[in-house]
Design an enzyme around this catalytic site. Structure first.
Site, PDB file in Angstrom:
ATOM      1  N   ILE A   1       0.814  -1.216   0.000  1.00 34.45           N
ATOM      2  CA  ILE A   1       0.000   0.000   0.000  1.00 34.45           C
ATOM      3  C   ILE A   1       0.852   1.273   0.000  1.00 34.45           C
ATOM      4  CG2 ILE A   1      -1.990  -1.078   1.111  1.00 34.45           C
ATOM      5  CD1 ILE A   1      -1.043   0.030   3.765  1.00 34.45           C
TER       6      ILE A   1
ATOM      7  N   GLY B   1       8.735   3.421  -0.240  1.00 33.06           N
ATOM      8  CA  GLY B   1       9.734   4.480  -0.168  1.00 33.06           C
ATOM      9  C   GLY B   1      11.002   4.032  -0.857  1.00 33.06           C
ATOM     10  N   GLY B   2      12.088   4.766  -0.620  1.00 29.41           N
ATOM     11  CA  GLY B   2      13.347   4.428  -1.283  1.00 29.41           C
ATOM     12  C   GLY B   2      13.927   3.103  -0.819  1.00 29.41           C
ATOM     13  N   THR B   3      13.806   2.806   0.480  1.00 25.83           N
ATOM     14  CA  THR B   3      14.420   1.580   1.006  1.00 25.83           C
ATOM     15  C   THR B   3      13.427   0.724   1.768  1.00 25.83           C
ATOM     16  OG1 THR B   3      15.098   2.794   2.995  1.00 25.83           O
ATOM     17  CG2 THR B   3      16.695   2.650   1.205  1.00 25.83           C
ATOM     18  N   SER B   4      12.185   1.168   1.875  1.00 17.86           N
ATOM     19  CA  SER B   4      11.199   0.395   2.626  1.00 17.86           C
ATOM     20  C   SER B   4       9.885   0.367   1.878  1.00 17.86           C
ATOM     21  CB  SER B   4      10.997   0.988   4.024  1.00 17.86           C
ATOM     22  OG  SER B   4      10.463   2.296   3.932  1.00 17.86           O
TER      23      SER B   4
ATOM     24  N   VAL C   1       5.477  -0.464   2.602  1.00 17.20           N
ATOM     25  CA  VAL C   1       4.414  -0.644   3.590  1.00 17.20           C
ATOM     26  C   VAL C   1       3.370  -1.589   3.006  1.00 17.20           C
ATOM     27  CG1 VAL C   1       2.658   0.492   4.993  1.00 17.20           C
ATOM     28  CG2 VAL C   1       4.822   1.658   4.516  1.00 17.20           C
TER      29      VAL C   1
ATOM     30  N   LYS D   1       5.668  -1.856   8.014  1.00 18.01           N
ATOM     31  CA  LYS D   1       6.709  -1.198   7.218  1.00 18.01           C
ATOM     32  C   LYS D   1       7.936  -2.110   7.251  1.00 18.01           C
ATOM     33  CE  LYS D   1       7.727   3.202   7.878  1.00 18.01           C
ATOM     34  NZ  LYS D   1       8.355   4.399   8.505  1.00 18.01           N
TER      35      LYS D   1
ATOM     36  N   ASP E   1       9.948  15.516  12.499  1.00 16.77           N
ATOM     37  CA  ASP E   1       9.746  15.433  11.048  1.00 16.77           C
ATOM     38  C   ASP E   1       8.270  15.616  10.709  1.00 16.77           C
ATOM     39  OD1 ASP E   1      10.268  13.006   8.387  1.00 16.77           O
ATOM     40  OD2 ASP E   1      10.596  15.177   8.404  1.00 16.77           O
TER      41      ASP E   1
END
Length: 672
Positions: free
Chosen positions: A48, A51-54, A56, A78, A175
């Site tokens: 769903i 990201g760049g390295t992970s 979900v 994740k 963040d």
């Protein structure tokens, strides 16, 4: 009951039939096959997010199914893959931080994180599943990239509630950004991704402490406070700054700092007030956006409550409440309430008058923009503090637009007409506004553009100057052109010095040597005049012998042109200068005369000697020529006698003609 029993049996069968040790290898992008089960418990349903390295995944917790809790079985995970040799990998450390700093937080507006897990070289965090979209996605769908005030208030209030809970538990998110705020299909607001959170809690898992370095690389620069970027101790004011940036962006459609890292922005810079934000709200929001931590709100709750209170400020509510209380408690209380009302009303009337003055001043300045920064400063005398900032922010756009038009004019000059003064005048004029608008990127951009164009033009002139040297014909026109070019270059660069390259100096040396070898005194004289025209210092590379040749050529050509020469007697023939060029030729001719016999050889020597006499206008009585001509005439007369004895009539005519030519030249040179 029968349905629950059936579901438990299905889940048990699923677990039995799937080899939990068989995990698909992760290619780049971290993708796993649907149906993969991790730790014999978590079944991956579908991806769903990524990201760049992970990645979900929507996950089904099979233990929850077996336990009869179907509603709790749908969760999210994740996942990141870390090679075995990289146990302290940054992504893995951030996951560990996210789990350990978040799982103890229980709040409706914080995404619940359940636990941190490892299955071989896969590390993952299990968390609450939210069906919806991020705030970033919601805003991206809006044509003007902003939301209605009512919607902004609902979202920010919810986010603030979640962050307040985190702060009360010693966790600073660090963040906060639109993509880390989720909005469910039912309208729930969740703060997510505490991977970069900085916590006061010494979190440990299985005796392993979190690597504190993991949080220093994950935050987003566009929303991070200068203190977060500088790795200063975490503070709630860091999250206040991030949330203030989001409020500004949601209401105006623009980022307050143009998404630039705040560490690169001057501390005194204040973003312009958007038209969508009222003055009272702006005073609150501006404080939240301060780049100086001590000037920001130290509490999320204080910032948000004041922000939305300022929108519907009712300055007289307290006064009327006091009057009502006074009527109940007695006359003295009533009098106090009335006095408070009068004071409050006076204060607000004064504020409104001040605001009206500001508006009048802004209107006046916009209608008649100052000619320069000094004029603006003069017209703003007596306007200080926040009032001054409001006025400047209101007229900033008009002034910068005017400067843009002026810069366009400067950059629009043709190469032939542009002058250094055009650039310098604008740069001096526009630079005066730097102190007034110190953090205006547009102003700095205009100055940089004009300065860059000025430098480029100066370099272009220098290139043109040196290129012209390579093609010069050493005329006076070329000398004047180079002189004008150098003068223009100096107007751009007063310390410019001419440094001729090896290619140019070699070309000039060869030209001089060729002219000397060919006795081309006119070419040498032209080169010498060119040297005087552009400046002798440029020709210091010339050798002494070449300089002597140039000097002698000038003496000879000046004499031939009937000009005054630098001698004791203005009419004296420059014999030494002439001999510099013809000495070797004379020696060769004199040597050949002794052996002359054939008519054609005599004619050739005679023609060569006459050419020297004529070209250099050598006087007949010159000792140099008297001797050699006498010898040649003796040879010619002897040969004439020979032909007469033999009766060679044709040869007699030829030799007699040569004798007559010499006598005629000697006669004309004697007149000179």
């Amino acid at each position: 009951m029968e349905l629950d029993k059936k579901r438990k049996m299905e889940a048990a069968t699923d677990l039995k039939n799937i080899d939990t040790q068989k995990i698909e290898q992760l290619p780049s992008g971290i993708q796993l096959a649907e149906g993969t089960i991790l730790l014999g418990r978590y079944m991956l349903m579908r991806q769903i997010g990524q990201g760049g390295t992970s990645s979900v995944y929507r996950v089904r917790d099979m233990l929850a199914v077996l336990g009869g809790d179907e509603s709790e079985s749908h969760i999210a995970a994740k996942i990141v893959k870390v090679p075995p040799a990289s146990a302290s990998n940054h992504e893995q450390q951030m996951m560990l931080r996210e789990a350990l700093t978040t799982r103890h937080l229980a709040h409706p507006n914080i995404l619940k994180v359940y636990d941190y897990h490892q299955d071989g070289d896969l590390y993952f965090v299990t968390m609450e599943l939210i069906e919806g979209e991020s705030l970033a996605d919601l805003v991206a769908r809006k044509p003007n990239k902003k939301l209605a005030y009512k919607q902004v208030k609902a979202i920010i209030s919810a986010v603030a509630a979640g962050l307040t809970e985190a702060h009360q538990n010693g966790v600073i998110h660090s963040d906060v950004k639109p993509s880390n705020i989720l909005i469910s299909e039912s309208g729930e607001i969740k703060v997510i991704d505490f991977a970069t959170a900085r916590s006061y809690i010494d979190a440990r898992v299985k005796g392993q402490k979190i690597d504190d370095g993991a949080n220093y690389y994950g935050f987003t620069l566009a929303y991070a406070s200068p203190q977060t970027i500088a790795d200063e101790p975490a503070s709630p004011s860091d999250d206040v700054f991030s949330l203030a940036c989001i409020v500004y962006e949601l209401l105006s459609g623009k980022h307050p700092y143009a998404r630039k890292p705040t560490s690169t922005i001057a501390k005194k810079y204040v973003p312009p007030r958007p038209k969508e934000i009222g003055l009272f709200q702006w005073l609150v929001l501006r404080k939240g956006l301060s780049l100086v931590a001590s000037k920001r709100y130290s509490s999320i709750n204080e910032f948000v409550s004041r922000l939305f209170f300022a929108k519907n400020l009712l300055p007289y509510a307290t006064v009327f409440t006091g009057i009502a209380v006074g009527l109940v408690l007695g006359v003295s209380s009533l009098i106090s309430a009335v006095n408070a009302y009068i004071d409050t009303r006076s204060a607000h009337e004064s504020a409104y008058q001040q605001l009206s003055y500001q508006q009048q001043l802004v209107s006046s300045l916009l209608a008649n923009l100052p000619e320069n920064s000094a004029s603006l400063v003069q017209r703003l005398q007596g306007v200080e503090g926040a009032e001054r900032q409001v006025v400047l922010a209101s007229i900033k756009g008009g002034i910068l637009d005017k400067l843009s038009a002026q810069a366009k004019n400067v950059l629009g000059y043709s190469a032939a007409s542009v002058q250094a003064s055009h650039f310098d005048s604008f740069l001096a004029h526009a630079s005066g506004y730097k102190a007034i608008f110190p953090d205006s990127n547009k102003l700095l951009g205009l100055l940089a553009d004009v300065e860059s164009e000025r430098n480029a033009y100066a370099l272009g002139l220098q290139h043109q100057y040196y290129s012209f040297w390579q093609t010069t014909n050493f005329s006076q026109a070329d000398a004047r052109h180079l002189d004008l070019l150098q003068e223009k270059i100096l107007s751009f660069d007063p310390v410019f010095e001419v440094v001729l390259g090896a290619d140019v100096t070699s070309m000039i040396l060869n030209k001089v040597d060729d002219a000397i070898a060919n006795n081309n005194i006119s070419q040498l004289a032209q080169i010498n005049a060119f040297i005087n025209g552009v400046g002798k210092p440029h020709f210091e590379f010339l050798l002494p012998e070449q300089l002597r040749a140039l000097s002698n050529a000038v003496l000879v050509t000046n004499y031939l042109a009937g000009l005054k020469i630098d001698t004791a007697d203005a009419g004296e023939y420059p014999i030494e200068a002439t001999l510099y060029f013809i000495k070797e030729d004379l020696k060769a001719l004199e040597s050949s005369i002794a052996d002359l016999w054939f008519d054609k050889d005599m004619a050739a020597v005679s023609d060569s000697l006459l050419a020297l006499v004529t070209d250099f206008a050598i006087p007949a009585d010159s000792p140099v020529m008297t001797s050699i001509q006498q010898k040649l005439l003796e040879k010619l007369e002897g040969k004439l006698k020979f032909h007469k004895r033999k009766g060679n009539s044709e040869s007699i005519v030829v030799i007699q003609g040569l004798i007559d030519k010499h006598k005629a030249v000697n006669s004309s040179q004697a007149v000179l």
